[in-house]
Structure formats: structure tokens, C-alpha cells
Design a protein around this motif. Structure first.
Motif, short mmCIF file in Angstrom:
data_model
loop_
_atom_site.label_atom_id
_atom_site.label_comp_id
_atom_site.label_asym_id
_atom_site.label_seq_id
_atom_site.Cartn_x
_atom_site.Cartn_y
_atom_site.Cartn_z
N LYS A 51 131.08 45.26 -138.70
CA LYS A 51 131.74 44.13 -138.02
C LYS A 51 132.84 44.57 -137.06
CE LYS A 51 130.99 41.11 -142.03
NZ LYS A 51 131.69 40.31 -143.07
N ALA A 74 125.58 39.35 -139.84
CA ALA A 74 126.98 39.01 -139.57
C ALA A 74 127.47 39.44 -138.18
CB ALA A 74 127.88 39.58 -140.67
N PRO A 75 127.26 40.69 -137.76
CA PRO A 75 127.72 41.06 -136.41
C PRO A 75 126.98 40.30 -135.30
CG PRO A 75 126.56 42.90 -137.46
CD PRO A 75 126.78 41.88 -138.51
N MET A 78 128.64 37.04 -135.00
CA MET A 78 129.97 37.25 -134.41
C MET A 78 129.91 37.45 -132.89
SD MET A 78 131.56 39.86 -137.25
CE MET A 78 132.98 40.30 -136.24
#
Length: 421
Positions: A51, A74-75, A78
Motif C-alpha cells: 500500500k 487494496a492498492p 487506493m
């Protein structure tokens, strides 16, 4: 060619291993990687969290990385792809806008509904009392999903009203999944057999990967709590040629076209979790914006083409001229987890890995390397993967590999592939 793989699980180990097999690939870096990655030829771990986007960008520039492949969701949610592209770096994955297909269950369901893509009937709630009232009207079994990312554990099948009420309280009032559970999607329970349908997309062109089927429940016979996946095999017996064509036409192509027309052109791996009923009718359970885990492990064992080159072609919008070649054999992978997963489990147990053959491989997930020794460092720890002439042979080979692993705290299902048999 230099490749950067982002992530630390079995999926990332399998991707790195597959890329490193080809002479065109000079080196593969995995951030942050695991013990298995560190032990591979032409592969190095990089101590950067998946991340930490600014640090990953700096590393990609410093090492003149030719292609970055993003493993975890998740990344992507993001906005790592937007940030890399803003620096002129080639990266394979969807933009922040497009990654909402996985980042928000409510966004995904609304998208499916407005584009007439078959899916379960649903409603979205932020207030616990309204959600409970709806469940009591609908009856059980019923499916309750945390809206945001919950590491594959945010889907609960409630078989009783009380179980549903407790789940709603856990998510909306108990903060079990943090912000991910501040909104819930409640949908009808579908009956049938699940399959994983994964493709590569370059914005408009689609390259199908091999079909697969994973096993989400922790225990044999699909019992016990939901997990990130306890095993998988490829190809999926349930996906006939007719079903394959139907999914490509009514699900995948419709999705890619709609994402483009709605101003969110999709590039990256697109994973449709499907439910196929006994009449061959298909509905979409969910979308993931990356390769599945543990589906990646058997699929990478079967992929004979260079994944890194395919990813580069995708970033150039050239998947229409790309081809993926496959080993005709079946491949099956069994996840070895820490005892107690997905709840409370112990880390730091020593593991001894046996020698592997050309047709078998142990992919690491939650492992760490200390003074040349391997230790458990997560819930899902290893995936014993093997090729076979058919599903039974692949199953026999994979479980034979497990028997050679020395790890006292291992837990695994003994029936991976049972649906195909």
C-alpha cells in the motif's frame, strides 16, 4: 525485461515464478513478497508494503521496471494504477474508478443491475433495523455482504434469522469490518455450483484465462466459515463450451463495453465469480479486479505463455493480437493453513518444504525466511499444487506433495476437487 509484482501471497509467488521462467525476463522483484519468492531463481523480495504507493513508484523508477503487475485488491482500490500512470510507468490493473467493481459490493450490484447482467436480487442498507426487517420478510438462507474490502471474509451465508440478525449487528453496529462494513448488501441465496471466470482486459479487448473452481469454505463438504479460499483446480468441469460462450457474451463483453461507455474503461485482470444452476443458467455473484487466490496457482502452472509479455500487451491495448497457450492437463492446488484460520491462529511455526518436480510446486503465502529456515507468518500459508492427467490424478499428486511437508500446525481440506469427481 524487469518485472515488479506487488503483494505477498500465494498469488504473487505464482505470478513471479511464472514470469521468471522465461529468458526474456531478466529479474522479478516482489514487494513485499514472502519466503517462497525469496528462494526462487531470478526473484528478489523488496521491503516495501503493497500500500506504500510513493515508495513503489520510486522503486519502479530506480530499477527501470518494464511492467508492474498488481496482485491484491487494496492498492488497486487506493488508485495505484492512476499514480503509476501519472509518472509514465507501465502497470497492469484497473484505475481507481474501475476498481470500484470490487471495492464496493453496492457499486458492483448496481452496475450489474443497470446493465442487465444476471445476478442475485439484492438491497443495500446502512441502518441495522431496516436490514433486519428486510431479512425477516425475505427469510433464510440469505447472503449478507460487507460493502467494502474485507480480505475475502466479508460474505456471510445466514441459515437462520438469528444468524442474519447477529451478522447485521456485527457489521453495521459492531464494526467487525471497520469502514468496509458501514454499508451492507443483502441478497438472495442462489443454488448451484460456483466457478471462477478470469480474463485479461486492455480497455476493450479480452483475453480469457483458463477456467477454475475454488473452495471458499474452510472444512470438507463446503462446511465451516468462509475463507479467502482453501484450494482450487483448473479447468472447471462445470464450465462447458456452451457456458463459456454464454459468459463471454452476456457477462464479460457486456461488462467491458459498459465500463467503457460509462467512462471507466477497464484494464487489468477481471474475475467474475459465477453461480451456475442445474439448468446451466449463470448469475454473477461478484467481481474481483485481480487474479483470484488460490485460483492463480493452478492457472499459472498451466499457463505456457509469458504472463509479463501479455501484461505489457494489455497496457498497450494490443490484447487482440495476443494469445495464451495452456498445458492441456488438469492442475489442482490445496491450501495449507494455520490451525484456527480464519479466526485465531499461531504464527512462527517452522516448516520444511520437500523437493519439487516439474509437475508439482508448493507456492508460499504467509511465510517468512529467517536464517535459511521457513516459518509460518499468516493464516493461509502454503498451496501444494500439482499437474495431472485428469482431476483425480492431479488431486492424488497434490495430496502426495502435502504428505512430504513437515509442519505440525498445518490444517487443510482433504476433498479439494470433489465436485469435479
Amino acid at each position: 525485461m524487469k518485472v515488479l509484482v506487488i503483494g505477498s501471497g500465494g498469488r504473487e509467488h505464482a505470478i513471479a515464478w511464472q514470469c521468471a521462467k522465461f529468458s526474456e525476463v531478466h529479474h522479478v522483484f516482489v514487494a513485499p513478497g514472502n519466503a517462497g519468492c525469496a528462494l526462487e531463481n531470478k526473484v528478489s523480495n523488496v521491503e516495501i508494503d503493497s500500500k506504500d504507493i510513493p515508495a513503489l513508484i520510486e522503486f519502479a523508477k530506480e530499477k527501470s521496471i518494464d511492467i508492474t503487475i498488481v496482485g491484491p485488491e487494496a492498492p488497486l482500490v487506493m488508485g495505484i494504477v492512476d499514480d503509476f500512470q501519472g509518472q509514465g510507468l507501465a502497470i497492469f490493473g484497473p484505475t481507481k474508478l474501475a476498481a470500484q467493481l470490487e471495492g464496493s459490493k453496492a457499486f458492483c450490484k448496481d452496475f450489474l443491475y443497470r446493465n442487465n447482467i444476471p445476478t442475485a436480487f439484492y438491497k443495500t442498507f446502512t441502518e441495522a433495523e431496516e436490514a433486519k426487517l428486510y431479512v425477516k420478510e425475505q427469510g433464510t438462507p440469505i447472503v449478507i455482504k460487507a460493502d467494502g474490502l474485507a480480505a475475502g471474509k466479508g460474505v456471510i451465508i445466514a441459515n437462520t434469522i438469528q444468524e442474519a440478525v447477529n451478522t447485521i449487528d456485527d457489521m453495521l453496529e459492531g464494526n467487525r469490518f471497520g469502514d468496509a462494513g458501514s454499508r451492507v448488501v443483502i441478497e438472495e441465496f442462489l443454488v448451484g455450483e460456483e466457478a471462477s471466470f478470469i480474463v485479461m482486459v486492455d480497455g476493450s479487448n479480452i483475453l480469457p484465462m483458463a477456467t477454475s473452481q475454488d473452495h471458499k469454505a474452510r472444512d470438507n463438504d463446503d462446511k465451516g466459515p468462509n475463507t479467502g479460499g482453501m484450494g482450487a483446480y483448473s479447468p472447471a468441469a462445470i464450465v462447458s463450451p456452451a457456458i463459456f460462450d454464454e459468459v463471454m457474451d452476456t457477462v464479460i463483453k457486456t461488462t467491458v463495453d459498459a465500463m467503457q461507455s460509462e467512462g471507466m474503461p477497464y484494464t487489468g485482470f477481471l474475475y467474475a465469480g459465477l453461480m451456475i444452476d442445474d439448468k446451466g443458467k449463470v448469475k454473477v455473484l461478484e467481481y474481483n479486479c485481480r487474479f483470484g487466490d488460490p485460483e492463480t496457482q493452478p492457472i499459472m502452472m498451466r499457463l505456457k505463455s509469458n504472463l509479463a509479455k501479455l501484461c505489457i500487451s494489455a497496457t498497450q491495448g494490443a490484447l487482440d493480437s495476443a494469445k495464451a497457450e495452456w498445458d492441456e492437463r488438469t492442475c489442482l492446488g490445496v491450501v495449507m493453513a494455520a490451525n484456527g484460520y480464519p479466526e485465531t491462529y499461531i504464527k512462527g511455526e517452522k516448516i520444511e518444504i520437500p523437493d519439487e518436480s516439474l509437475d508439482s510446486k508448493i507456492f508460499h503465502a504467509g511465510t517468512k525466511l529467517e536464517k535459511e529456515n521457513i516459518y509460518s507468518n499468516g493464516g493461509r500459508v502454503l498451496c501444494a499444487t500439482a499437474l495431472g492427467t485428469d482431476i483425480k490424478d492431479a488431486q492424488t499428486q497434490a495430496y502426495g506433495l502435502i504428505e512430504k511437508v513437515k509442519w505440525e500446525g498445518a490444517y487443510y481440506r482433504t476433498d479439494i476437487g470433489f465436485k469435479a469427481l
